[in-house]
Write a protein that holds these residues in place. Structure first.
Motif, mmCIF file in Angstrom:
data_model
loop_
_atom_site.group_PDB
_atom_site.id
_atom_site.type_symbol
_atom_site.label_atom_id
_atom_site.label_comp_id
_atom_site.label_asym_id
_atom_site.label_seq_id
_atom_site.Cartn_x
_atom_site.Cartn_y
_atom_site.Cartn_z
ATOM 1 N N LEU B 186 35.697 55.544 34.091
ATOM 2 C CA LEU B 186 35.988 56.688 34.084
ATOM 3 C C LEU B 186 36.601 57.254 32.714
ATOM 4 N N TRP B 187 37.675 56.372 32.194
ATOM 5 C CA TRP B 187 38.296 56.492 30.889
ATOM 6 C C TRP B 187 38.088 55.284 30.146
ATOM 7 N N ARG B 188 38.356 55.558 28.556
ATOM 8 C CA ARG B 188 38.453 54.474 27.736
ATOM 9 C C ARG B 188 39.579 53.605 28.300
ATOM 10 N N SER B 189 39.529 52.450 28.278
ATOM 11 C CA SER B 189 40.616 51.448 28.822
ATOM 12 C C SER B 189 40.681 50.382 28.050
ATOM 13 N N LEU B 190 42.025 49.811 27.860
ATOM 14 C CA LEU B 190 42.309 48.430 27.333
ATOM 15 C C LEU B 190 41.711 47.179 28.206
ATOM 16 N N HIS B 191 41.979 47.873 29.661
ATOM 17 C CA HIS B 191 41.907 46.747 30.542
ATOM 18 C C HIS B 191 40.232 46.613 30.650
ATOM 19 N N GLN B 192 40.077 45.229 30.912
ATOM 20 C CA GLN B 192 38.481 44.851 30.940
ATOM 21 C C GLN B 192 37.870 45.259 32.367
ATOM 22 N N GLU B 193 36.528 45.383 32.230
ATOM 23 C CA GLU B 193 35.677 45.927 33.166
ATOM 24 C C GLU B 193 35.809 44.684 34.454
ATOM 25 N N ALA B 194 35.042 44.920 35.462
ATOM 26 C CA ALA B 194 35.037 43.885 36.500
ATOM 27 C C ALA B 194 34.337 42.758 36.240
ATOM 28 N N THR B 195 34.565 41.687 36.396
ATOM 29 C CA THR B 195 34.030 40.334 35.845
ATOM 30 C C THR B 195 33.153 40.010 37.097
ATOM 31 N N VAL B 196 33.533 40.327 38.251
ATOM 32 C CA VAL B 196 33.043 39.547 39.616
ATOM 33 C C VAL B 196 32.361 40.705 40.352
ATOM 34 N N LEU B 197 32.917 41.752 40.611
ATOM 35 C CA LEU B 197 32.320 42.983 41.243
ATOM 36 C C LEU B 197 31.837 43.913 40.591
ATOM 37 N N ARG B 198 30.647 43.290 39.677
ATOM 38 C CA ARG B 198 29.956 44.468 38.970
ATOM 39 C C ARG B 198 28.850 44.810 39.651
ATOM 40 N N PRO B 199 28.599 46.290 39.146
ATOM 41 C CA PRO B 199 27.486 47.250 39.918
ATOM 42 C C PRO B 199 26.173 46.204 39.759
ATOM 43 N N ASP B 200 25.918 45.771 38.593
ATOM 44 C CA ASP B 200 24.498 44.918 38.331
ATOM 45 C C ASP B 200 24.539 43.545 39.295
ATOM 46 N N GLY B 201 25.709 43.155 39.963
ATOM 47 C CA GLY B 201 25.733 41.760 40.470
ATOM 48 C C GLY B 201 25.657 40.746 39.678
ATOM 49 N N ASP B 202 25.583 40.880 38.495
ATOM 50 C CA ASP B 202 25.663 39.535 37.587
ATOM 51 C C ASP B 202 26.932 39.162 37.008
ATOM 52 N N VAL B 203 27.337 38.017 37.880
ATOM 53 C CA VAL B 203 29.023 37.345 37.571
ATOM 54 C C VAL B 203 28.898 36.768 36.403
ATOM 55 N N LYS B 204 29.643 37.126 35.550
ATOM 56 C CA LYS B 204 29.735 36.544 34.151
ATOM 57 C C LYS B 204 31.088 35.759 34.054
ATOM 58 N N MET B 205 31.038 34.697 34.677
ATOM 59 C CA MET B 205 32.122 33.668 34.703
ATOM 60 C C MET B 205 31.531 32.247 35.127
ATOM 61 N N ASP B 206 32.466 31.264 34.481
ATOM 62 C CA ASP B 206 31.992 30.096 34.704
ATOM 63 C C ASP B 206 32.353 29.324 36.164
ATOM 64 N N GLY B 207 31.483 28.613 36.334
ATOM 65 C CA GLY B 207 31.489 28.137 37.896
ATOM 66 C C GLY B 207 32.770 27.666 38.359
ATOM 67 N N LEU B 208 33.507 26.517 37.785
ATOM 68 C CA LEU B 208 34.824 26.396 38.054
ATOM 69 C C LEU B 208 35.934 27.244 38.206
ATOM 70 N N MET B 209 35.516 28.215 37.380
ATOM 71 C CA MET B 209 36.510 29.592 37.108
ATOM 72 C C MET B 209 36.516 30.357 38.352
ATOM 73 N N LEU B 210 35.192 30.380 38.792
ATOM 74 C CA LEU B 210 34.786 31.325 39.771
ATOM 75 C C LEU B 210 35.391 30.861 41.210
ATOM 76 N N PHE B 211 35.272 29.413 41.344
ATOM 77 C CA PHE B 211 35.534 28.700 42.424
ATOM 78 C C PHE B 211 37.218 28.944 42.619
ATOM 79 N N SER B 212 37.898 28.819 41.311
ATOM 80 C CA SER B 212 39.119 28.654 41.375
ATOM 81 C C SER B 212 39.751 29.982 41.886
ATOM 82 N N LEU B 213 38.987 31.216 41.544
ATOM 83 C CA LEU B 213 39.559 32.580 42.159
ATOM 84 C C LEU B 213 39.085 32.642 43.252
#
Lengths: 44, 257
Positions: B186-213
């Motif tokens: 909604l606003w311009r933010s320093l905080h990054q947008e969602a990496t996992v819960l993205r509206p397009d469903g495309d998870v942009k994360m390494d497999g081992l990182m995703l598993f650790s999460l």
């Protein structure tokens, strides 16, 4: 590990806060339930 | 003979040692599972998961920051659902109110952890601990709102009055969660947008990182369940003790008259 102090610090804050809260809850539980008969403890 | 049996039963009931604490076999198993989950999280979060291309080692804060934020949201949603059940059900069972209170308390703890770990991560990636950015500000506002909710629960009055007023507040407070989640869009933010819960469903994360999460989310969910069960039982005991104290005070007052 680069920035190890900050990274490990964040884990210490996280699990330290949870441990302190858990300890406080258990201590409060023990103190409160010791004054009640077992019939007033529905989980038993 | 019959009176002797009755007396013996009453005597044994008085002498029977009271079991202190709120633990049961189920909660002990849950607690053990939570400890195993935390050990796995430490192994993957601080050891096995790789460093990030852009954020280097500081990405490891993600495995405690994101699960604590998600579990805080979950805790506040549970508070709202329990409050709605209390308000709109015919029985108005105080058990739902106590579940709402216990969940909100654990949610405030997790939200506080989210803010603290976020500040440390911000210091490493942005160079500052705090910025009045949309996501940070709305998250701090959500935290303060639920601290206020806990304060409202401690105001005087009967258990029913406490339940009714805090339930209404919980139903209003939960509306802040979508605002916090969508603040980065909604606003311009320093905080990054969602990496996992993205509206397009495309998870942009390494497999081992995703598993650790994923391990982090499991560990925090187990901790949340364990803490809420114990806190809810303690609230039940506190209410029972308060009622017993009130009954005794009324009986003493009647005896004086």
């Amino acid at each position: 590990m680069e920035d190890a102090g900050f990274i490990i610090g964040s884990y210490v804050i996280t699990f330290g806060a949870i441990a302190i809260y858990a300890f406080a809850v258990l201590r409060r539980a023990r103190r409160t339930t010791s004054q009640l008969p077992d019939e007033a403890k529905p989980w038993l | 003979m019959a009176s002797l049996t009755a007396d013996s039963t009453a005597e044994s009931a008085v002498q029977r040692p009271r079991r202190a604490g709120t633990s049961t076999r189920g909660t002990r198993l849950l607690g053990a599972a939570a400890i195993v989950g935390v050990a796995w999280l430490l192994a993957f979060g601080l050891g096995f998961s790789p460093a990030d291309r852009d954020q280097a080692e500081s990405v490891r804060i993600l495995y405690v920051h994101v699960p604590s934020a998600w579990l805080a949201y979950l805790a506040f949603v549970v508070t709202a659902i329990s409050s709605a059940i209390y308000l709109f059900s015919k029985r108005h069972s105080l058990g739902w109110d106590r579940l709402a209170g216990a969940s909100a308390e654990v949610g405030v703890l997790f939200m506080g952890i989210t803010l603290a770990t976020g500040m440390i991560w911000g210091r490493l990636t942005w160079g500052v601990f705090w910025e009045w950015d949309a996501r940070l500000t709305t998250t701090a506002f959500l935290f303060v709102t639920y601290v206020g909710y806990l304060a409202v629960r401690r105001l005087g009055g009967s258990h029913e009055q406490r339940a009714r007023r805090s339930a209404i507040l919980a139903l209003l407070a939960v509306l802040e969660i979508p605002l916090v989640h969508w603040s980065v869009r909604l606003w311009r933010s320093l905080h990054q947008e969602a990496t996992v819960l993205r509206p397009d469903g495309d998870v942009k994360m390494d497999g081992l990182m995703l598993f650790s999460l994923f391990v982090g989310i499991i560990a925090f969910t187990l901790l949340y369940a364990w803490l809420v069960i114990h806190r809810q039982r303690t609230l039940t005991a506190e209410d029972a003790l308060e009622t017993a104290g009130l009954d005794q005070a009324i009986a003493e007052r009647k005896a004086e008259l």
